[in-house]
Design a protein around this motif. Structure first.
Motif, PDB file in Angstrom:
ATOM      1  N   GLY A  27      -7.866 -16.161  -2.054  1.00 53.62           N
ATOM      2  CA  GLY A  27      -7.832 -16.747  -0.714  1.00 53.62           C
ATOM      3  C   GLY A  27      -8.105 -15.774   0.389  1.00 53.62           C
ATOM      4  N   GLN A  28      -8.765 -14.667   0.081  1.00 54.28           N
ATOM      5  CA  GLN A  28      -8.950 -13.668   1.127  1.00 54.28           C
ATOM      6  C   GLN A  28     -10.231 -13.810   1.926  1.00 54.28           C
ATOM      7  OE1 GLN A  28      -6.581 -11.331   2.214  1.00 54.28           O
ATOM      8  NE2 GLN A  28      -5.518 -12.901   1.077  1.00 54.28           N
ATOM      9  N   TRP A  29     -10.883 -14.957   1.868  1.00 48.97           N
ATOM     10  CA  TRP A  29     -12.004 -15.094   2.785  1.00 48.97           C
ATOM     11  C   TRP A  29     -11.463 -15.755   4.032  1.00 48.97           C
ATOM     12  CZ3 TRP A  29     -11.408 -18.653  -1.158  1.00 48.97           C
ATOM     13  CH2 TRP A  29     -11.570 -19.990  -0.847  1.00 48.97           C
ATOM     14  N   GLU A 131     -18.220 -34.901   3.913  1.00 51.91           N
ATOM     15  CA  GLU A 131     -17.171 -33.937   3.537  1.00 51.91           C
ATOM     16  C   GLU A 131     -17.551 -32.521   3.955  1.00 51.91           C
ATOM     17  OE1 GLU A 131     -16.357 -34.276  -0.605  1.00 51.91           O
ATOM     18  OE2 GLU A 131     -15.014 -35.967  -0.296  1.00 51.91           O
ATOM     19  N   GLY A 132     -16.545 -31.749   4.391  1.00 55.85           N
ATOM     20  CA  GLY A 132     -16.752 -30.344   4.710  1.00 55.85           C
ATOM     21  C   GLY A 132     -16.605 -29.505   3.449  1.00 55.85           C
ATOM     22  N   ALA A 133     -16.617 -28.172   3.625  1.00 56.51           N
ATOM     23  CA  ALA A 133     -16.476 -27.280   2.464  1.00 56.51           C
ATOM     24  C   ALA A 133     -14.993 -27.158   2.077  1.00 56.51           C
ATOM     25  CB  ALA A 133     -17.030 -25.913   2.830  1.00 56.51           C
ATOM     26  N   VAL A 134     -14.730 -26.592   0.924  1.00 57.24           N
ATOM     27  CA  VAL A 134     -13.344 -26.362   0.491  1.00 57.24           C
ATOM     28  C   VAL A 134     -12.738 -25.280   1.394  1.00 57.24           C
ATOM     29  CG1 VAL A 134     -11.895 -25.737  -1.489  1.00 57.24           C
ATOM     30  CG2 VAL A 134     -14.205 -26.635  -1.861  1.00 57.24           C
ATOM     31  N   THR A 135     -11.556 -25.542   1.960  1.00 60.43           N
ATOM     32  CA  THR A 135     -10.910 -24.531   2.811  1.00 60.43           C
ATOM     33  C   THR A 135     -10.193 -23.519   1.910  1.00 60.43           C
ATOM     34  OG1 THR A 135      -8.746 -25.565   2.976  1.00 60.43           O
ATOM     35  CG2 THR A 135     -10.462 -26.359   4.494  1.00 60.43           C
ATOM     36  N   PRO A 136      -9.749 -22.369   2.449  1.00 60.91           N
ATOM     37  CA  PRO A 136      -9.055 -21.405   1.596  1.00 60.91           C
ATOM     38  C   PRO A 136      -7.833 -22.013   0.895  1.00 60.91           C
ATOM     39  CG  PRO A 136      -9.676 -20.377   3.649  1.00 60.91           C
ATOM     40  CD  PRO A 136     -10.019 -21.831   3.786  1.00 60.91           C
ATOM     41  N   ALA A 137      -7.218 -23.048   1.518  1.00 61.99           N
ATOM     42  CA  ALA A 137      -6.054 -23.671   0.877  1.00 61.99           C
ATOM     43  C   ALA A 137      -6.478 -24.749  -0.115  1.00 61.99           C
ATOM     44  CB  ALA A 137      -5.136 -24.263   1.932  1.00 61.99           C
ATOM     45  N   SER A 384      -9.059 -19.591  -4.776  1.00 60.75           N
ATOM     46  CA  SER A 384      -8.406 -20.039  -3.532  1.00 60.75           C
ATOM     47  C   SER A 384      -6.921 -19.671  -3.555  1.00 60.75           C
ATOM     48  CB  SER A 384      -8.591 -21.544  -3.331  1.00 60.75           C
ATOM     49  OG  SER A 384      -7.893 -22.235  -4.320  1.00 60.75           O
ATOM     50  N   VAL A 385      -6.236 -19.926  -2.429  1.00 56.58           N
ATOM     51  CA  VAL A 385      -4.827 -19.532  -2.288  1.00 56.58           C
ATOM     52  C   VAL A 385      -3.961 -20.062  -3.423  1.00 56.58           C
ATOM     53  CG1 VAL A 385      -2.793 -19.752  -0.822  1.00 56.58           C
ATOM     54  CG2 VAL A 385      -5.023 -19.447   0.218  1.00 56.58           C
ATOM     55  N   ASP A 386      -4.232 -21.305  -3.843  1.00 51.01           N
ATOM     56  CA  ASP A 386      -3.387 -21.899  -4.892  1.00 51.01           C
ATOM     57  C   ASP A 386      -3.763 -21.411  -6.294  1.00 51.01           C
ATOM     58  OD1 ASP A 386      -5.759 -23.154  -5.364  1.00 51.01           O
ATOM     59  OD2 ASP A 386      -5.085 -25.186  -4.884  1.00 51.01           O
ATOM     60  N   GLY A 387      -4.685 -20.441  -6.370  1.00 49.21           N
ATOM     61  CA  GLY A 387      -5.012 -19.842  -7.665  1.00 49.21           C
ATOM     62  C   GLY A 387      -6.138 -20.542  -8.401  1.00 49.21           C
ATOM     63  N   THR A 388      -6.688 -21.613  -7.806  1.00 47.58           N
ATOM     64  CA  THR A 388      -7.780 -22.324  -8.486  1.00 47.58           C
ATOM     65  C   THR A 388      -9.042 -21.460  -8.460  1.00 47.58           C
ATOM     66  OG1 THR A 388      -6.856 -24.311  -7.538  1.00 47.58           O
ATOM     67  CG2 THR A 388      -9.014 -24.530  -8.605  1.00 47.58           C
TER      68      THR A 388
END
Ligand code: NDP
Length: 475
Positions: A27-29, A131-137, A384-388
């Motif tokens: 999640g560091q972007w 739809e937008g892009a996947v957010t960091p969360a 991503s932040v949740d590890g996915t």
């Protein structure tokens, strides 16, 4: 409170990263977690001077025929005091406040109350719910894409008024230019402050908030990633596109009307600026769905940078060429005019084609043809932040094989064309190309820093395959 918990989590994440000694973890972007002294100094500089820069440019046109040096010389030689300049500056008026409130309200109504109709009859246009892009969360937001419709309705009404309704003069924007500047500032500061408070107390998605702990950085670069009111009022999409970009073409039309009123003609340079910038604005709305995948929406948080920037910086500084031409009606010789037109159209073609190639490539997951061939690419992954774990691709052919940001190169060529349309008598019209060069080079570096954090070693493989940023063989 969700936001407070997330603030605590932000601190923990920051600490963990420092312990791990890596920023390339999950999640560091997105914008930074920590603020270095250089970023802080730049931010303080911009917060203090950006409003003054806008004022200086607009004032120098109103009081010094667009000369950037004359006000400074007057002040330095003691010919004038700051108070003399300030006292000659028009103040906020009820009329301007009324016009501005009506304008913003009208754009909110067009944005919120009229679901897109254009995609039903315009072949190739992508509008409606997207739809937008996947957010960091890991969130995927939905957007109502109806900017083209808002732009068309607004301009049809403008021309209807200019041709037969005659409810107001087409020079209305020019005639209230400085009082409107105060209104735009009030909205810009209000929305940025509201966004900050909202980020702390009632964020739309607490997991997509970032707190650095530095008040100025958070205010400027934003806390919330995608602040919304209700399900559909998205701050970033609304403020980025309207009221600023819809206004851009109207402002230019108002400047053309003023030139006609003052000088009895509309010069070819004014027509070129209106046409070239009109193409750019129309392109923006035609491709509004694509815009959901650009850095502004995919990575930037909503703070003063976007809020104030969209309300004040964009409509006031991106339109300086038209304003300049009201004071200096330049009539270009045919060769000069043709040169500007060719440069502007070529720049636009490169800008659009490069963006289109990436969009097509990403939409089809690489199953498309670029310049008649299967695209080449590098497989990459991020977390991503949740590890996915997600997989993505970076294209290395077409314009994307020439340079890593060739779309910026096209944009810069178009920007230079607007400036060259104004001749060579004054510096002021060249502000745009100077600013765009700084903005896009800084954006290049910012984006690459983020992509490097996001993709780690895969990004290194990509930069080895496509070594140049803007100009093959040069930079
Ligand atoms: P880009 O459209 O170039 O988007 C950059 C993102 O694209 C990267 O973060 C990465 O995102 C992805 N990407 C990078 N390289 C590749 C590749 N080789 N293949 C596939 N995807 C790649 O940048 P912007 O969003 O900044 O700009 C969009 C346009 O808007 C540009 O043409 C720019 O000139 C214009 N613009 C105009 C401005 C103005 O004020 N007039 C201001 C800003 C932009 P991911 O994380 O998805 O991999």
């Amino acid at each position: 409170m969700a936001a407070r918990q997330e603030k605590k989590l932000s601190e923990e994440r920051k600490h963990q990263n420092m312990q791990n000694g890596t920023k390339a973890s999950q999640g560091q972007w997105g914008r930074a977690w920590e603020v270095d002294w250089f970023s802080l100094a730049s931010i303080l500089f911009l917060l203090t001077f950006a409003p003054l820069i806008v004022y200086y440019f607009i004032m120098s046109c109103a009081q010094y025929q667009c000369s950037l040096t004359a006000p400074l010389l007057d002040l330095l030689t003691g010919n004038k005091h700051l108070s003399d300049i300030w006292n000659r500056t028009p103040t906020l008026t009820y009329r301007a406040a009324g016009i501005y409130s009506l304008w913003v309200t009208f754009q909110v109504v067009l944005y919120m109350s009229f679901p897109d109709f254009c995609h039903k009859f315009l072949p190739g246009y992508v509008g409606g719910v997207q739809e937008g892009a996947v957010t960091p969360a890991g969130v995927v937001n939905k957007y109502q894409i109806n900017g083209l419709q808002a732009w068309i309705i607004t301009h049809v009404l403008w021309f209807a008024n200019a041709s037969f309704l005659h409810l107001f003069s087409p020079t209305i924007i020019f005639d209230n230019w400085i009082p409107l500047l105060w209104c735009a500032n009030i909205l810009g500061y209000a929305v940025s402050t509201f966004a900050m408070i909202k980020g702390y107390f009632f964020p739309t998605n607490a997991k997509d908030c970032k707190f650095t702990g530095n008040f100025f950085y958070d205010y400027m670069m934003g806390i919330e990633f995608n602040p919304r009111i209700g399900k559909w009022f998205d701050f970033k999409l609304f403020f980025n596109g309207r009221p600023g970009i819809v206004a851009w073409t109207l402002i230019n039309l108002s400047f053309a009307a003023k030139q006609q009123e003052l000088h009895g003609e509309v010069t070819n340079s004014m027509i070129l600026v209106n046409v070239l910038q009109g193409i750019y604005v129309l392109d923006f709305f035609w491709n509004e769905a694509w815009y959901l995948k650009t850095i502004d929406i995919c990575h930037d948080h909503f703070g003063w940078y976007l809020g104030w920037g969209d309300c004040v910086w964009l409509p006031y500084l991106y339109t300086l060429q038209g304003l300049y031409l009201v004071y200096h009606p330049v009539q270009l010789c045919t060769a000069h005019a043709l040169g500007v037109l060719v440069l502007g159209l070529l720049g636009y073609y490169i800008f659009r084609a490069t963006n289109h190639q990436k969009d097509l490539f990403r939409r089809t997951n690489g199953n498309c043809r670029i310049w008649g061939r299967r695209p080449e690419y590098i497989e990459c992954s991020y977390t991503s932040v949740d590890g996915t774990r997600y997989h993505s691709k970076l294209m290395t052919s077409g314009f994307w094989g020439w340079a890593r940001h060739f779309n910026y190169t096209g944009d810069l060529m178009g920007s230079l064309a607007y400036c060259l349309a104004c001749g060579f008598e004054h510096l002021l019209p060249y502000f745009y190309i100077t600013y765009m060069a700084i903005l896009l080079i800084h954006r290049c570096l910012r984006d690459e820093h983020r992509c490097s954090s996001k993709y780690g070693k895969d990004w290194k493989r990509y930069t080895a395959a496509v070594p140049y940023r803007l100009l093959p063989g040069v930079f």
